[in-house]
Design a protein around this motif. Structure first.
Motif, mmCIF file in Angstrom:
data_model
loop_
_atom_site.group_PDB
_atom_site.id
_atom_site.type_symbol
_atom_site.label_atom_id
_atom_site.label_comp_id
_atom_site.label_asym_id
_atom_site.label_seq_id
_atom_site.Cartn_x
_atom_site.Cartn_y
_atom_site.Cartn_z
ATOM 1 N N VAL A 117 -17.557 -33.192 -6.926
ATOM 2 C CA VAL A 117 -18.051 -34.432 -6.328
ATOM 3 C C VAL A 117 -18.516 -35.384 -7.436
ATOM 4 C CG1 VAL A 117 -19.937 -35.435 -4.953
ATOM 5 C CG2 VAL A 117 -18.706 -33.438 -4.107
ATOM 6 N N LEU A 162 -20.539 -38.765 -8.408
ATOM 7 C CA LEU A 162 -21.601 -39.610 -7.873
ATOM 8 C C LEU A 162 -21.915 -40.724 -8.860
ATOM 9 C CD1 LEU A 162 -23.736 -36.513 -7.023
ATOM 10 C CD2 LEU A 162 -22.737 -37.972 -5.260
ATOM 11 N N ALA A 163 -22.064 -41.943 -8.348
ATOM 12 C CA ALA A 163 -22.434 -43.067 -9.200
ATOM 13 C C ALA A 163 -23.554 -43.854 -8.534
ATOM 14 C CB ALA A 163 -21.232 -43.969 -9.451
ATOM 15 N N ASP A 164 -24.256 -44.671 -9.323
ATOM 16 C CA ASP A 164 -25.407 -45.472 -8.887
ATOM 17 C C ASP A 164 -26.647 -44.570 -8.906
ATOM 18 O OD1 ASP A 164 -26.236 -48.191 -7.042
ATOM 19 O OD2 ASP A 164 -27.449 -46.403 -6.745
ATOM 20 N N ALA A 223 -28.392 -43.805 -5.559
ATOM 21 C CA ALA A 223 -27.563 -42.934 -4.708
ATOM 22 C C ALA A 223 -27.598 -41.500 -5.231
ATOM 23 C CB ALA A 223 -26.132 -43.456 -4.657
ATOM 24 N N GLU A 269 -31.145 -39.984 -4.487
ATOM 25 C CA GLU A 269 -31.290 -39.643 -3.069
ATOM 26 C C GLU A 269 -30.481 -38.388 -2.743
ATOM 27 O OE1 GLU A 269 -32.982 -41.133 -0.483
ATOM 28 O OE2 GLU A 269 -33.461 -43.168 -1.121
ATOM 29 N N TYR A 270 -29.277 -38.307 -3.298
ATOM 30 C CA TYR A 270 -28.414 -37.137 -3.070
ATOM 31 C C TYR A 270 -29.087 -35.863 -3.581
ATOM 32 C CZ TYR A 270 -24.447 -33.951 -3.872
ATOM 33 O OH TYR A 270 -23.615 -32.870 -3.907
ATOM 34 N N GLU A 287 -31.908 -34.838 -1.441
ATOM 35 C CA GLU A 287 -31.499 -34.304 -0.135
ATOM 36 C C GLU A 287 -30.966 -32.879 -0.254
ATOM 37 O OE1 GLU A 287 -30.161 -38.518 1.992
ATOM 38 O OE2 GLU A 287 -28.637 -37.058 1.463
ATOM 39 N N PRO A 319 -41.907 -41.251 7.217
ATOM 40 C CA PRO A 319 -40.963 -42.360 7.037
ATOM 41 C C PRO A 319 -41.588 -43.650 6.487
ATOM 42 C CG PRO A 319 -40.541 -41.251 9.111
ATOM 43 C CD PRO A 319 -41.815 -40.663 8.562
ATOM 44 N N ARG A 341 -42.242 -43.073 2.911
ATOM 45 C CA ARG A 341 -40.950 -43.075 2.197
ATOM 46 C C ARG A 341 -40.501 -44.517 1.962
ATOM 47 N NH1 ARG A 341 -38.005 -38.266 2.906
ATOM 48 N NH2 ARG A 341 -35.918 -39.155 3.017
ATOM 49 N N ALA A 342 -40.687 -45.367 2.982
ATOM 50 C CA ALA A 342 -40.280 -46.774 2.849
ATOM 51 C C ALA A 342 -41.077 -47.460 1.743
ATOM 52 C CB ALA A 342 -40.448 -47.510 4.174
ATOM 53 N N ARG A 374 -39.633 -46.290 -1.481
ATOM 54 C CA ARG A 374 -38.336 -46.954 -1.739
ATOM 55 C C ARG A 374 -38.524 -48.439 -2.064
ATOM 56 N NH1 ARG A 374 -35.813 -43.685 2.945
ATOM 57 N NH2 ARG A 374 -34.529 -42.117 1.883
ATOM 58 N N GLU A 396 -33.770 -43.843 9.715
ATOM 59 C CA GLU A 396 -34.441 -42.541 9.848
ATOM 60 C C GLU A 396 -35.200 -42.421 11.166
ATOM 61 O OE1 GLU A 396 -35.289 -41.677 5.086
ATOM 62 O OE2 GLU A 396 -36.964 -42.120 6.404
ATOM 63 N N ARG A 414 -24.200 -45.080 -0.205
ATOM 64 C CA ARG A 414 -25.309 -45.698 -0.955
ATOM 65 C C ARG A 414 -24.831 -46.309 -2.266
ATOM 66 N NH1 ARG A 414 -28.992 -40.912 0.684
ATOM 67 N NH2 ARG A 414 -30.394 -41.806 2.260
#
Lengths: 223, 223
Positions: free
Chosen positions: A59, A61-63, A66, A69-70, A73, A85, A88-89, A92, B73, B92
């Motif tokens: 896999v 992944l870029a950015d 992103a 977060e990946y 998770e 939430p 979390r906001a 972020r 979410e 993302r």
């Protein structure tokens, strides 16, 4: 082995390196001269920007956000975002603040002008207007970090999070070229000293670039 | 009632409006002249940027991506990010591409120079160098959208996602000032026509600004 294409003075590459460190994930680091737009690298990321992470399973992944977060998770232990939430906001929001507002106003005008402009194809002189602008704007950001840490243990709340990483990696690139007025912002300095002492941050403090030695305090935990 | 502070030609405000529309969430929209840095607004968001969403329970949210992730979410039906972590990362990555790379290279140089520069305190003339640069760079982005949609139903995969919203809101602001060369990029145009026909997009097509009428094709679903 997981492979990270990165550049030592790219704050977004540093963000992913710290996230990998916090999650205790091993990786092979490859320095990518992304401005050369090597075809094999552009095939991984059409924007030809670092960081790019290639996982063991292939896999790509870029950015930086992103990727962060990946990883957060997939590897849920030692979470880098709060569970609630709304919190979390808030984390972020601060990630966006430091990765975009701070980067555009400060890091890009200093590290971009002084380092990457010379490395790239232009080889042009730094733009002194942008450098002056960055030195005036960094103060408000350092004050904001101080203001936040007087109210919270870490930038986004009680726990160390992606918000702290996002801010610290920008400042660490600026610190590498000696451009952070720490002495005038003691609260921000105290917070940065706490980030700097985390094991995940150590590899960044050992970075070196040919012909561009960092100031002595850069790697000093008691700076 | 949930309140959104926004500006009609701010792509990030539009992003949150479309997310609220996709989630079928009601809200009261208030236009904020964010460049005036009204103290009550700065108290909600210290960056004095739109969008800001104030939830019924008093939670204040800022930064379009943080707001979008929060809403996605909290309201899990009609998800705007794929369930698989690697596919989420791809969505993302594209959110980052359009919200930052596209915005910095294109939207900010066109809408920023032609509209917001006049609205702000400077009242200065647009910078023609930046406008020319944006017109040359927008073509590669439209080609990239075409390239993606020839391989996938929507930008990030099989389902409509935050990636499509992120790209479409940038283009919709440019389309409002007539600056998208649709005819030379038919694949991107086909994709945008599909986004434009979604009910969540309708309110954006009814936007108007005093003294700045959009071109006739702006609200036309068959443009």
């Amino acid at each position: 082995m997981r492979t990270l294409y990165h550049h030592p003075l790219c704050p977004f590459s540093r963000l992913v390196r710290v996230v990998l460190g916090e999650k205790k994930l091993e990786f092979e680091a490859r320095i990518e001269k992304f401005w050369e737009a090597r075809p094999e690298f552009v095939a991984l990321n059409p924007s030809s920007e670092v960081p790019v992470l290639v996982e063991d399973n292939g896999v790509v992944l870029a950015d930086a956000i992103a990727i962060a977060e990946y990883l957060n998770e997939i590897h849920r232990e030692l979470p880098l975002l709060p569970a609630d939430p709304a919190l979390r906001a808030e984390a972020r929001r601060l990630v966006g603040w430091f990765c975009h507002k701070f980067y555009n106003e400060v890091t890009d005008n200093l590290v971009g002008q002084k380092v990457f402009r010379r490395l790239g194809s232009h080889h042009s002189e730094p733009d002194s207007t942008r450098i002056r602008l960055a030195f005036s704007l960094i103060r408000a950001h350092l004050d904001y970090i101080g203001w936040l840490t007087e109210r919270r243990s870490w930038l986004a709340g009680a726990a160390f999070s992606l918000a702290d990483i996002s801010a610290a990696v920008q400042l660490s690139c600026l610190d590498f070229i000696g451009d952070v007025p720490w002495d005038e912002h003691p609260a921000a300095k105290d917070w940065y000293a706490r980030v700097k002492s985390r094991p995940s941050f150590r590899p960044l403090l050992a970075d070196h670039l040919p012909g561009l030695p960092p100031p002595r305090h850069y790697a000093d935990l008691d700076f």
